[in-house]
Design a protein around this motif. Structure first.
Motif, PDB file in Angstrom:
ATOM      1  N   PRO A 153       2.997  11.522  -2.610  1.00  0.00           N
ATOM      2  CA  PRO A 153       2.934  10.401  -3.543  1.00  0.00           C
ATOM      3  C   PRO A 153       1.526  10.272  -4.131  1.00  0.00           C
ATOM      4  O   PRO A 153       0.561  10.786  -3.577  1.00  0.00           O
ATOM      5  N   THR A 180      10.714   9.080   2.827  1.00  0.00           N
ATOM      6  CA  THR A 180      11.083  10.373   2.239  1.00  0.00           C
ATOM      7  C   THR A 180      11.373  11.382   3.344  1.00  0.00           C
ATOM      8  O   THR A 180      11.473  12.578   3.108  1.00  0.00           O
ATOM      9  N   ARG A 181      11.490  10.868   4.558  1.00  0.00           N
ATOM     10  CA  ARG A 181      11.920  11.692   5.697  1.00  0.00           C
ATOM     11  C   ARG A 181      13.254  11.117   6.195  1.00  0.00           C
ATOM     12  O   ARG A 181      13.682  10.069   5.702  1.00  0.00           O
ATOM     13  N   PRO A 182      13.890  11.766   7.165  1.00  0.00           N
ATOM     14  CA  PRO A 182      15.190  11.225   7.602  1.00  0.00           C
ATOM     15  C   PRO A 182      15.041   9.923   8.399  1.00  0.00           C
ATOM     16  O   PRO A 182      15.344   9.852   9.575  1.00  0.00           O
ATOM     17  N   THR A 216      13.228  11.514  -4.693  1.00  0.00           N
ATOM     18  CA  THR A 216      12.914  11.489  -3.262  1.00  0.00           C
ATOM     19  C   THR A 216      13.639  10.360  -2.521  1.00  0.00           C
ATOM     20  O   THR A 216      13.437  10.188  -1.324  1.00  0.00           O
ATOM     21  N   LEU A 247       9.179  12.936  12.611  1.00  0.00           N
ATOM     22  CA  LEU A 247      10.191  12.274  11.776  1.00  0.00           C
ATOM     23  C   LEU A 247      10.892  13.275  10.851  1.00  0.00           C
ATOM     24  O   LEU A 247      12.036  13.069  10.464  1.00  0.00           O
ATOM     25  N   SER A 248      10.199  14.343  10.520  1.00  0.00           N
ATOM     26  CA  SER A 248      10.822  15.372   9.671  1.00  0.00           C
ATOM     27  C   SER A 248      11.723  16.293  10.477  1.00  0.00           C
ATOM     28  O   SER A 248      12.329  17.206   9.913  1.00  0.00           O
ATOM     29  N   GLN A 255       0.797  16.399   4.578  1.00  0.00           N
ATOM     30  CA  GLN A 255       2.036  15.832   5.133  1.00  0.00           C
ATOM     31  C   GLN A 255       3.263  16.271   4.323  1.00  0.00           C
ATOM     32  O   GLN A 255       4.354  16.340   4.861  1.00  0.00           O
ATOM     33  N   ALA A 256       3.038  16.576   3.041  1.00  0.00           N
ATOM     34  CA  ALA A 256       4.175  17.000   2.204  1.00  0.00           C
ATOM     35  C   ALA A 256       4.625  18.418   2.539  1.00  0.00           C
ATOM     36  O   ALA A 256       5.805  18.734   2.448  1.00  0.00           O
ATOM     37  N   TYR A 263       7.222  15.386  -0.275  1.00  0.00           N
ATOM     38  CA  TYR A 263       6.756  14.520  -1.353  1.00  0.00           C
ATOM     39  C   TYR A 263       5.310  14.113  -1.122  1.00  0.00           C
ATOM     40  O   TYR A 263       4.965  13.607  -0.053  1.00  0.00           O
ATOM     41  N   ALA A 270       0.163   6.632  -1.965  1.00  0.00           N
ATOM     42  CA  ALA A 270       0.651   6.143  -0.669  1.00  0.00           C
ATOM     43  C   ALA A 270      -0.505   5.977   0.306  1.00  0.00           C
ATOM     44  O   ALA A 270      -1.397   6.819   0.373  1.00  0.00           O
ATOM     45  N   PHE A 286       4.661  12.197  11.263  1.00  0.00           N
ATOM     46  CA  PHE A 286       5.487  12.654  10.137  1.00  0.00           C
ATOM     47  C   PHE A 286       6.229  13.946  10.478  1.00  0.00           C
ATOM     48  O   PHE A 286       7.341  14.162  10.014  1.00  0.00           O
ATOM     49  N   ARG A 334       0.822  -1.214   0.000  1.00  0.00           N
ATOM     50  CA  ARG A 334       0.000   0.000   0.000  1.00  0.00           C
ATOM     51  C   ARG A 334       0.860   1.270   0.000  1.00  0.00           C
ATOM     52  O   ARG A 334       0.359   2.359   0.199  1.00  0.00           O
ATOM     53  N   HIS A 335       2.146   1.087  -0.184  1.00  0.00           N
ATOM     54  CA  HIS A 335       3.092   2.226  -0.264  1.00  0.00           C
ATOM     55  C   HIS A 335       3.076   3.087   0.995  1.00  0.00           C
ATOM     56  O   HIS A 335       3.289   4.296   0.922  1.00  0.00           O
ATOM     57  N   LEU A 394       4.072  19.944   5.482  1.00  0.00           N
ATOM     58  CA  LEU A 394       4.125  20.103   6.939  1.00  0.00           C
ATOM     59  C   LEU A 394       5.428  20.746   7.414  1.00  0.00           C
ATOM     60  O   LEU A 394       5.423  21.627   8.274  1.00  0.00           O
ATOM     61  N   HIS A 395       6.556  20.319   6.848  1.00  0.00           N
ATOM     62  CA  HIS A 395       7.848  20.804   7.335  1.00  0.00           C
ATOM     63  C   HIS A 395       8.418  21.927   6.455  1.00  0.00           C
ATOM     64  O   HIS A 395       9.611  22.215   6.517  1.00  0.00           O
ATOM     65  N   HIS A 446      16.077  14.689   2.687  1.00  0.00           N
ATOM     66  CA  HIS A 446      14.792  14.506   3.352  1.00  0.00           C
ATOM     67  C   HIS A 446      14.274  15.773   4.019  1.00  0.00           C
ATOM     68  O   HIS A 446      13.079  15.965   4.135  1.00  0.00           O
TER      69      HIS A 446
END
Lengths: 220, 325
Positions: free
Chosen positions: B95, A84-86, B63, B116-117, B160-161, B93, B98, B113, A76-77, B163-164, B88
């Motif tokens: 998608p 695409t984050r660190p 990406t 994590l960013s 989410q793309a 991104y 997704a 997210f 489901r990707h 957000l940061h 990153h």
């Protein structure tokens, strides 16, 4: 830091999707069910049955949960949004592995604890109960770690969720329990705790290294 | 018109992203052939191509989701494979397809997210508020993602793309599945980002979706960039078929085929009272209009209007991709 975020996230996911409840309530309930179905165990402590059950059912569950989750999320990707984050791919897999292991170990501890309580109440405690309990816990940890690593490997290797589940049932629980138990039965003079501990480190580590290498090469 | 692959289209001073002879194959299928492309900050680059042309592959390479490719991709001169690229942190991104884990709420997904960013917990709530507001899904904040409509999930992907607050916004088919109001909102976000000297890369298989949005367009077909330029440049370049639209008085019985003589190459009726006349490109437009008027008058056709029509880029694109296959 990233590992902690992902680990907490996975734990929250297990809680929200009721997997923790199914494990933490279900596995101890099964222990009680054994006692209910076979009230007279002819002096054999319930702890022995609970230990065997945790190794078998718990191992299968860990492999199935992880393999189907990872395969499904890959298809489901879901990981596109993480990677695409660190976030390193190895961290993502390790967080899943340790979160699943935590949930299953919690269930194992509860089942064994409940069995111990029942044995205490019914007066069938083993004389060296501390050693026995420690042994079961060690085997549970090792068995679940191996099964979880198998689950992760199948999750990254296999594209079909159904196939992931089937292979995890075949190989995740019973067969891998045999890896731990058989040598201890066949080889005399084996230092069982040391042997089990070594297996517990080497086998999951090897499986996880393979899983990470495969995952690193995958185009998502 | 085939543009040789492997050449640099622009040596732009504000170049931010460079694809340098990038190729990618899936088994025997070549998804990208020797792609070379420069993208500059402040531009909205429309990356157009039919399904399977290689658009998503390009975006996934940029990406970091696809790693086994040939060639080199750089952001501000630093290879994206090196940690120095800060890939990153700089790229947001969205998608195309997704999924989100089923147990998540909108807010929880953005919290994860955001963390994590690298967003600090103290600024995360504000960042989430802003992203939800921009994407127009604030009212869905507490809802589980599985209970959202497809269009709302699409807007969550956008939230989410952004957000940061990335320097580079990469949007894969961002308008698909959106209603007109949502499309407008997404386009506004894209314009806002570009106006802040950031780069927006938007893919679509429907050119008209981004015709009025993109400042530059690249047409990808079978893994190769076939055309590139501003919308005006492409229109001019493909002015191969001048079109004139004729409107007649309602109720007029007209046989449009009467007009189908040189320099009119094709007549395309538009309802009962209008037609588009596709002209021979070698003739002067004013001469052609003069000739058409004379012909209409000769047949005593009551004219209500006659005007030169710019062919839409969609027509150019369709002609182009059909010609390539």
């Amino acid at each position: 830091m990233t590992f902690r975020i992902l680990y907490n996230d996975e734990m929250r996911g297990f809680a929200h999707s009721k997997i923790i409840i199914a494990l933490w309530v279900g596995l101890p309930l099964l222990t009680l069910l054994i006692k209910f179905i076979q009230p007279d165990t002819e002096g054999i402590p319930l702890l022995i049955f609970a230990g065997a059950m945790v190794g078998s059912i718990g191992g299968t569950l860990s492999a199935v949960i992880l393999s189907t989750t990872i395969t499904g999320e890959r298809n489901r990707h879901v990981y596109d949004l993480f990677l695409t984050r660190p976030v390193r791919r190895v961290t993502l897999l390790m967080a899943k592995f340790f979160a699943a292991l935590t949930c299953l170990l919690g269930a194992a501890v509860m089942s064994l604890g409940l069995a111990l309580a029942v044995d205490t109440a019914t007066g069938v405690l083993m004389p060296d109960v501390g050693t026995q309990l420690g042994g079961f816990l060690l085997i549970s940890v090792v068995g679940l770690a191996i099964s979880s690593a198998v689950g992760v490997l199948f999750g990254v290797l296999i594209n079909s969720t159904a196939l992931s589940a089937i292979l995890s049932v075949y190989l995740g629980g019973n067969l891998l329990s045999a890896i731990i138990i058989l040598p201890t039965m066949l080889l005399d003079g084996l230092n069982i705790p040391l042997f089990t501990s070594l297996l517990g480190v080497l086998v999951p580590t090897t499986l996880m290294v393979v899983a990470v290498r495969v995952f690193n090469r995958k185009s998502l | 018109m085939d543009v040789p692959s492997g050449i640099r289209f622009h040596g732009m001073p504000d170049c931010m992203i460079t694809f340098n002879s990038v190729s990618k194959s899936y088994g025997t299928v070549h998804a990208l052939h020797d792609l070379s492309l420069d993208l500059a900050r402040g531009e909205i680059f429309g990356y157009i191509g039919p399904n399977g042309a290689g658009k998503t592959t390009t975006l996934k390479i940029l990406t970091g989701l696809i790693r086994d490719y040939r060639g080199q991709v750089e952001i501000d001169g630093v290879d994206i494979c090196t940690p120095d690229a800060q890939l990153h942190a700089r790229v947001g991104y969205m998608p195309q397809d997704a999924g989100f884990q089923k147990w998540r709420t909108v807010e929880h997904a953005l919290q994860t997210f955001g963390l994590l960013s690298g967003l600090d917990r103290t600024i995360l709530p504000d960042a989430i508020d802003r992203a939800l507001g921009r994407a127009g899904i604030t009212e869905h904040r507490k809802r589980r993602i599985t209970h959202l409509s497809g269009g709302t999930v699409q807007r969550l992907r956008l939230a989410q793309a952004i957000l940061h607050e990335p320097d580079i916004l990469v949007l894969d088919e961002p308008l698909s599945g959106l209603d007109p109001a949502s499309r407008f909102q997404v386009k506004e976000i894209v314009r806002e980002f570009a106006s802040q000297d950031r780069l927006v890369l938007v893919s679509s298989h429907i050119l008209s979706e981004i015709e009025g949005l993109a400042t530059r367009i690249g047409i990808l077909h079978e893994g190769r960039i076939r055309e590139i330029g501003t919308p005006a440049e492409l229109r001019n370049r493909y002015q191969v078929g001048m079109v004139v639209e004729v409107t007649v008085r309602p109720g007029t019985e007209i046989d449009w085929d009467l007009l189908a003589e040189s320099p009119i190459m094709r007549v395309e009726p538009q309802g009962s009272t209008a037609a588009r006349l596709h002209l021979d490109p070698s003739i002067d437009l004013d001469d052609a209009i003069n000739l058409i008027m004379k012909r209409l008058l000769a047949h005593e056709i009551p004219i209500r209007g006659i005007q030169h029509v710019q062919p839409s880029l969609e027509e150019v694109y369709l002609q182009f991709t059909e010609g390539c296959t």
